[in-house]
Scaffold this active site. Structure first.
Site, PDB file in Angstrom:
ATOM      1  N   LYS A 204      -0.018 -40.245 -68.458  1.00  0.00           N
ATOM      2  CA  LYS A 204       0.056 -41.421 -69.327  1.00  0.00           C
ATOM      3  C   LYS A 204       1.470 -41.476 -69.919  1.00  0.00           C
ATOM      4  O   LYS A 204       1.785 -40.811 -70.907  1.00  0.00           O
ATOM      5  CB  LYS A 204      -0.974 -41.322 -70.467  1.00  0.00           C
ATOM      6  N   GLU A 285       5.365 -30.454 -77.513  1.00  0.00           N
ATOM      7  CA  GLU A 285       6.787 -30.432 -77.891  1.00  0.00           C
ATOM      8  C   GLU A 285       7.043 -31.651 -78.761  1.00  0.00           C
ATOM      9  O   GLU A 285       6.908 -32.777 -78.312  1.00  0.00           O
ATOM     10  CB  GLU A 285       7.655 -30.413 -76.632  1.00  0.00           C
ATOM     11  N   CYS A 319      15.228 -35.600 -79.813  1.00  0.00           N
ATOM     12  CA  CYS A 319      14.599 -34.646 -80.730  1.00  0.00           C
ATOM     13  C   CYS A 319      15.620 -33.617 -81.183  1.00  0.00           C
ATOM     14  O   CYS A 319      15.474 -32.996 -82.218  1.00  0.00           O
ATOM     15  CB  CYS A 319      13.425 -33.971 -80.042  1.00  0.00           C
ATOM     16  N   GLU A 415      12.148 -36.847 -89.956  1.00  0.00           N
ATOM     17  CA  GLU A 415      12.785 -37.284 -88.704  1.00  0.00           C
ATOM     18  C   GLU A 415      12.925 -38.809 -88.711  1.00  0.00           C
ATOM     19  O   GLU A 415      11.940 -39.529 -88.842  1.00  0.00           O
ATOM     20  CB  GLU A 415      11.964 -36.844 -87.485  1.00  0.00           C
TER      21      GLU A 415
HETATM   22  N1  LIG Z   1      10.506 -31.421 -78.557  1.00  0.00           N
HETATM   23  C1  LIG Z   1      10.816 -32.113 -77.470  1.00  0.00           C
HETATM   24  O1  LIG Z   1      11.059 -31.565 -76.403  1.00  0.00           O
HETATM   25  C2  LIG Z   1      10.880 -33.615 -77.545  1.00  0.00           C
HETATM   26  C3  LIG Z   1      11.480 -34.312 -76.507  1.00  0.00           C
HETATM   27  C4  LIG Z   1      11.541 -35.713 -76.572  1.00  0.00           C
HETATM   28  C5  LIG Z   1      11.025 -36.376 -77.665  1.00  0.00           C
HETATM   29  N2  LIG Z   1      10.460 -35.660 -78.679  1.00  0.00           N
HETATM   30  C6  LIG Z   1       9.941 -36.349 -79.866  1.00  0.00           C
HETATM   31  O2  LIG Z   1       9.246 -37.514 -79.451  1.00  0.00           O
HETATM   32  C7  LIG Z   1       9.323 -38.521 -80.455  1.00  0.00           C
HETATM   33  C8  LIG Z   1       9.795 -39.823 -79.831  1.00  0.00           C
HETATM   34  O3  LIG Z   1       8.956 -40.205 -78.794  1.00  0.00           O
HETATM   35  P1  LIG Z   1       7.777 -41.263 -78.960  1.00  0.00           P
HETATM   36  O4  LIG Z   1       8.169 -42.284 -79.968  1.00  0.00           O
HETATM   37  O5  LIG Z   1       7.406 -41.697 -77.592  1.00  0.00           O
HETATM   38  O6  LIG Z   1       6.635 -40.356 -79.589  1.00  0.00           O
HETATM   39  P2  LIG Z   1       5.098 -40.750 -79.868  1.00  0.00           P
HETATM   40  O7  LIG Z   1       4.472 -39.539 -80.467  1.00  0.00           O
HETATM   41  O8  LIG Z   1       4.978 -42.015 -80.578  1.00  0.00           O
HETATM   42  O9  LIG Z   1       4.507 -40.987 -78.397  1.00  0.00           O
HETATM   43  C9  LIG Z   1       4.574 -39.998 -77.406  1.00  0.00           C
HETATM   44  C10 LIG Z   1       3.516 -40.297 -76.367  1.00  0.00           C
HETATM   45  O10 LIG Z   1       2.240 -40.118 -76.968  1.00  0.00           O
HETATM   46  C11 LIG Z   1       1.439 -41.257 -76.704  1.00  0.00           C
HETATM   47  N3  LIG Z   1       0.452 -41.346 -77.789  1.00  0.00           N
HETATM   48  C12 LIG Z   1       0.579 -41.903 -79.000  1.00  0.00           C
HETATM   49  N4  LIG Z   1      -0.561 -41.754 -79.715  1.00  0.00           N
HETATM   50  C13 LIG Z   1      -1.428 -41.065 -78.930  1.00  0.00           C
HETATM   51  C14 LIG Z   1      -2.758 -40.594 -79.089  1.00  0.00           C
HETATM   52  N5  LIG Z   1      -3.442 -40.785 -80.216  1.00  0.00           N
HETATM   53  N6  LIG Z   1      -3.338 -39.935 -78.069  1.00  0.00           N
HETATM   54  C15 LIG Z   1      -2.663 -39.722 -76.930  1.00  0.00           C
HETATM   55  N7  LIG Z   1      -1.415 -40.154 -76.699  1.00  0.00           N
HETATM   56  C16 LIG Z   1      -0.785 -40.810 -77.705  1.00  0.00           C
HETATM   57  C17 LIG Z   1       2.430 -42.383 -76.614  1.00  0.00           C
HETATM   58  O11 LIG Z   1       1.881 -43.481 -75.900  1.00  0.00           O
HETATM   59  C18 LIG Z   1       3.550 -41.727 -75.843  1.00  0.00           C
HETATM   60  O12 LIG Z   1       3.263 -41.726 -74.470  1.00  0.00           O
HETATM   61  C19 LIG Z   1      10.291 -37.978 -81.489  1.00  0.00           C
HETATM   62  O13 LIG Z   1       9.559 -37.448 -82.556  1.00  0.00           O
HETATM   63  C20 LIG Z   1      11.028 -36.883 -80.737  1.00  0.00           C
HETATM   64  O14 LIG Z   1      11.582 -35.894 -81.569  1.00  0.00           O
HETATM   65  C21 LIG Z   1      10.367 -34.303 -78.627  1.00  0.00           C
HETATM   66  N1  LIG Z   2      16.567 -31.655 -74.105  1.00  0.00           N
HETATM   67  C1  LIG Z   2      17.328 -32.642 -74.835  1.00  0.00           C
HETATM   68  C2  LIG Z   2      16.527 -33.280 -75.934  1.00  0.00           C
HETATM   69  C3  LIG Z   2      15.162 -33.768 -75.577  1.00  0.00           C
HETATM   70  C4  LIG Z   2      14.549 -34.488 -76.718  1.00  0.00           C
HETATM   71  O1  LIG Z   2      14.723 -35.603 -77.039  1.00  0.00           O
HETATM   72  C5  LIG Z   2      18.545 -32.012 -75.445  1.00  0.00           C
HETATM   73  O2  LIG Z   2      18.724 -30.801 -75.342  1.00  0.00           O
HETATM   74  O3  LIG Z   2      19.344 -32.721 -76.040  1.00  0.00           O
END
Ligand SMILES: NC(=O)c1ccc[n+]([C@@H]2O[C@H](COP(=O)([O-])OP(=O)(O)OC[C@H]3O[C@@H](n4cnc5c(N)ncnc54)[C@H](O)[C@@H]3O)[C@@H](O)[C@H]2O)c1
Ligand SMILES: N[C@@H](CCC=O)C(=O)O
Length: 514
Positions: A204, A285, A319, A415
């Site tokens: 998804k 993550e 992130c 954030e």
């Molecule tokens: N730690 C990492 O490796 C990493 C990497 C990339 C992004 N991020 C984080 O992701 C966030 C940005 O991405 P985003 O806006 O897409 O995040 P989000 O949490 O809004 O959505 C992430 C995914 O979860 C789905 N989702 C939302 N609610 C859900 C539910 N109740 N059940 C199942 N799925 C659900 C969304 O459709 C999407 O596909 C930021 O907080 C960023 O820091 C973390």
């Molecule tokens: N892996 C990426 C960050 C992914 C999250 O948004 C970095 O290292 O900058």
């Protein structure tokens, strides 16, 4: 097989590369606006209800109309994935790895086309899109090799007359939920890790970037992935999110996204439903509030450069982005002046022509959230740079810097996920590390120092999953800097690292008497 080496980034100052990207953008333009189906068991399922994916630089431009899965579709996908698991789990791991190698080769051939799609659908500047595509190739190449390393298990000791083995076997059906900010790399990496380890998947992707995920599905099929191994079910989280997480046949969930959604999924996955045979495993993550610490003994030019690039690259929508800097008071004024000078030079606009350092933020929701935090920042500190937006055609926010904030102010704790950074003072290095650690998150961090003792102190005490010295805090490379965070940044799964594939498998001990 040649040893793993990360995919090089493209130098767009070379005319040939620039032309190749312009042609790739034209190619993507030629298929904008199409309808995209779900893919369940290899079958294309076009639904009435479709979501319009649009270009955040130009909201009028449609990238595609993407079919939206209902619970019935998700149920069907689960049944197919469960059935397919019975054969896929015992498919030769080397054959599974070959699918990844072939997919990497296909994407490498179509590299600029994928990057062009990322420019359009996610609003990535050329260099950021190119890095996302390169990281996708890296995940494919790295996890394929990792599977070959793990396919015969790990050696354990045997006593005389005994033959002991320790093998890894797959888990079952996994639900992969990916974010929009690395719509190719993270979506692909989190999908192919379960695939290559012998699991089947319900994918998804984020609603903002489902077209690029569909194009990746086509690549997996072309590379030889059998039907039903990965089932593509974009859909509204409200309709199918809880349903696929709660499902009794979901064996594991690989989630990348925000803290709130990650915690919600983690809690729901812990509940054992009637008929459920396994405790669900969760890889989560989540977000970050990442700090660059600047010591008094430091290259201050490098410090300012690192803060600006890490805070504003891809408009701070990583992130790993630097959203807080803690600077020792002796050098605070000088660092602030250098950050101001550099941030003021950055331009913002449609990334398609590669004229601007920064593109848009992803959507209205994100834009409004960033604007709210800019107002909070004005109450908490002094606005040094930016604070303005340009919303006429796309979702543009100018690089924004707040100074004279305290490390525990809201803009230094929560954030924001946009181009906003706050700079606070610390009286000495120990206090700077204490302030850096004082957030709920623990994803990335960086220290700019020429003091070896301080560097070792940070190595020991700065509590983040990815810590960098004398550079910025973004841009981890698969296989070189395994990526994942502590505390409320997640389960520290370390994507692109030596432990990652094992999270998608379970260890099985067999002991035979000879
Ligand atoms: N730690 C990492 O490796 C990493 C990497 C990339 C992004 N991020 C984080 O992701 C966030 C940005 O991405 P985003 O806006 O897409 O995040 P989000 O949490 O809004 O959505 C992430 C995914 O979860 C789905 N989702 C939302 N609610 C859900 C539910 N109740 N059940 C199942 N799925 C659900 C969304 O459709 C999407 O596909 C930021 O907080 C960023 O820091 C973390
Ligand atoms: N892996 C990426 C960050 C992914 C999250 O948004 C970095 O290292 O900058």
């Amino acid at each position: 097989m040649i040893p793993y080496k990360h995919e090089p980034f493209t130098d767009f100052t070379v005319e040939e590369n620039k032309q190749a990207m312009i042609e790739a953008i034209e190619k993507v333009n030629s298929y904008l606006g199409q309808d995209y189906p779900l893919i369940i068991g290899g079958e294309r399922v076009m639904t009435e209800n479709k979501l319009r994916s649009f270009n955040p630089s130009n909201r009028e431009e449609t990238i595609g109309h993407v079919s939206q899965a209902t619970q019935e579709h998700a149920e069907r996908a689960m049944a197919v994935a469960k059935e397919t698991f019975e054969t896929w789990r015992s498919a030769n791991p080397a054959m599974r790895a070959d699918i990844l190698f072939r997919a990497a080769a296909i994407i490498r051939r179509r590299k600029h086309e994928f990057s062009a799609l990322l420019i359009k659908e996610a609003g990535k500047p050329w260099n950021e899109a190119d890095a996302d595509t390169a990281e996708c190739i890296d995940f494919l190449e790295f996890y394929a090799r990792e599977m070959l390393r793990l396919k015969d298990g790990v050696k354990v000791e045997s006593r005389p007359g005994e033959y002991n083995r320790y093998d890894y076997i797959p888990l079952g059906v996994g639900v992969v939920i990916s974010p929009w900010n690395f719509p190719l790399a993270i979506m692909a990496g989190t999908t192919v890790a379960p695939l290559v380890t012998g699991n089947t998947v319900l994918l998804k992707p984020s609603s903002n970037t489902s077209v690029v995920a569909y194009k990746f599905m086509e690549v997996l099929e072309e590379a030889g992935m059998p039907k039903g191994v990965v089932n593509y079910i974009p859909g509204s989280s409200r309709d199918i999110g809880d349903f696929i997480v709660d499902h009794v046949d979901t064996r594991f969930i690989s989630f990348t996204g925000s803290r709130d959604v990650g915690v919600h999924i983690y809690e729901r996955a812990a509940k054992v439903h009637e008929g459920q045979l396994n405790l669900k495993r969760v890889i989560a993550e989540m977000g970050g509030k990442d700090t660059i610490v600047v010591d008094a003994e430091a290259d201050l030019e490098l410090a300012a450069e690192s803060i600006v690039k890490s805070a504003f690259g891809f408009s701070g929508q990583k992130c790993s982005a630097c959203s807080r800097a803690i600077v020792l008071e002796e050098v605070y004024d000088e660092v602030v002046a250098k950050v101001k000078e550099k941030a003021e030079k950055l331009t913002v606009g449609n990334p398609e022509t590669n004229e601007h350092f920064m593109g848009p933020v992803i959507d209205d929701k994100s834009l409004n959230k960033i604007k709210e935090y800019i107002e909070i920042g004005k109450q908490e500190g002094k606005l040094l740079v930016g604070g303005t937006t340009d919303e006429a055609v796309g979702n543009f926010v100018h690089p924004t810097v707040f100074v004279d904030v305290k490390h525990d102010d809201r803009i230094m704790q929560e954030e924001i996920f946009g181009p906003v950074v706050g700079i606070a003072k610390a009286k000495d290095f120990t206090e700077a590390i204490k302030f850096a650690n004082d957030t709920d998150y623990g994803l990335t961090g960086a220290v700019i120092t020429n003091n070896r003792e301080h560097l070792e102190q940070a190595r020991r005490d700065f509590h983040v999953g990815n810590l960098y010295f004398n550079r910025g805090c973004t841009g981890a490379i698969v296989g070189y800097q395994p990526f994942g965070g502590f505390k409320m940044s997640g389960t520290d799964s370390k994507a692109g690292g030596p432990d990652y594939l094992v999270l998608h498998m379970q260890g099985k001990t067999t002991s035979e008497m000879l």
